[in-house]
Enzyme design. Sequence first.
Site, short mmCIF file in Angstrom:
data_model
loop_
_atom_site.label_atom_id
_atom_site.label_comp_id
_atom_site.label_asym_id
_atom_site.label_seq_id
_atom_site.Cartn_x
_atom_site.Cartn_y
_atom_site.Cartn_z
N GLU A 114 -3.18 -16.05 11.57
CA GLU A 114 -2.27 -15.23 11.58
C GLU A 114 -0.93 -15.71 12.72
O GLU A 114 -1.45 -16.35 13.84
CB GLU A 114 -2.57 -13.84 11.77
CG GLU A 114 -3.24 -13.45 13.19
CD GLU A 114 -3.66 -11.98 13.25
OE1 GLU A 114 -4.55 -11.45 12.31
OE2 GLU A 114 -3.14 -11.49 13.89
N ARG A 156 -10.90 -9.27 13.77
CA ARG A 156 -10.58 -10.42 14.17
C ARG A 156 -10.53 -11.58 12.78
O ARG A 156 -11.75 -11.41 12.18
CB ARG A 156 -10.96 -10.92 15.28
CG ARG A 156 -10.60 -10.70 16.68
CD ARG A 156 -9.05 -10.95 16.74
NE ARG A 156 -8.67 -10.34 18.09
CZ ARG A 156 -8.07 -9.28 18.29
NH1 ARG A 156 -7.87 -8.47 17.25
NH2 ARG A 156 -7.51 -8.79 19.49
N HIS A 175 -1.82 -6.76 10.62
CA HIS A 175 -2.31 -6.63 12.04
C HIS A 175 -1.74 -5.19 12.64
O HIS A 175 -0.96 -5.33 13.63
CB HIS A 175 -2.05 -7.83 12.88
CG HIS A 175 -3.22 -7.53 14.15
ND1 HIS A 175 -3.49 -8.78 14.59
CD2 HIS A 175 -3.92 -6.61 14.73
CE1 HIS A 175 -4.49 -8.61 15.42
NE2 HIS A 175 -4.53 -7.44 15.66
C1 DGY Z 1 -6.41 -5.50 19.96
O1 DGY Z 1 -5.94 -4.86 20.91
O2 DGY Z 1 -7.15 -6.34 20.16
C2 DGY Z 1 -5.54 -5.32 18.62
O3 DGY Z 1 -6.04 -6.49 17.82
C3 DGY Z 1 -4.12 -5.34 18.83
O4 DGY Z 1 -4.16 -3.87 18.88
#
Ligand code: DGY
Length: 323
Positions: free
Chosen positions: A271, A242, A289
């Site tokens: 983002e 993250r 992402h």
């Molecule tokens: C999640 O699933 O948390 C990712 O960041 C997106 O696939």
Amino acid sequence: MLKPTVLVTRRWPEAVEARLANDYDVEFNRSDRPLTPAQFREALTKYDALLPTVTDKIGPEALDVPKAQTKILANYGVGYTHIDVEKAKTHGIAITNTPDVLSECTADLAMTLMLMVARRAGEGERELRAGAWDGWRPTHLVGTKVSGKVLGIVGFGRIGQELAKRAHFGFDMQIVVFNRSPVAPELLARYNARQIATLDDLLPLCDFVSLHCPGGAGNAKMINSRRLDLMKPDAYLINTARGEVIDEFALTQALMFETIGGAALDVFEREPSINPMLAQCDNLVMLPHLGSATTEAREAMGFRVLDNLSDFFDGKAPRDRVA
Ligand code: DGY
């Protein structure tokens, strides 16, 4: 019998949308634009289930309704720090996520980023597309060997373990791990890995550091300027976890003053808006992402939401209930 009413907040893979349409009284967000807090509040009073995803900010404002009709937030994605879990609980709303099914693909992408930044693949592609390549020479875009190096994995959950598998068996890397709880010795032994007691002790050991911990307030700016200074001057930082886990300003300083070798990011603090200073760092690879962005993973995530949903409405405990 009446089918439960369901709102899907973004477009999903076709195969999953088709099953949803068959099994539920479903409304799709055809515009594929994130809902506003006001739209969330309205949805909470209208639908039995909301199917949000990681780009939906479901904070106190979005959850501020006197009484919710919604019984479950069945999240499409493994991370759920975008949901105010405590506030959702006050309405008695259950929350589920989609672990496991994206671990391999996210680990593949972490490996991709590691290779790209170490082998200067982003720089090479930019040069080539700009028509600036003037041919092979012994000193051109010389990078760093990945095989055999020390990889620090921060957070040894499913994705961290998948990365260890790739790095150990595929690239003969030495694995060191930082994890809040103790990792089972047999799991570490599988990858010839060593658990290090603190993050501060792990960072100076690594040629590569890859982040696989959850986001949220608890881990915000965990990688700050002090910790960047603990990294070797030629080490690389990889983030597929993250954005908020890294202090981006501190990272731009480390990249610009070359106190670390480079970084590769798939996730960002704010983002989809990207700090313009990041774009000026040549020793940085950035992707939008894409960790779970394969047909296989994205369909599996959707079907996993459907499993959670059908368990919930059948009165069974959904396997991925997180609250
Ligand atoms: C999640 O699933 O948390 C990712 O960041 C997106 O696939």
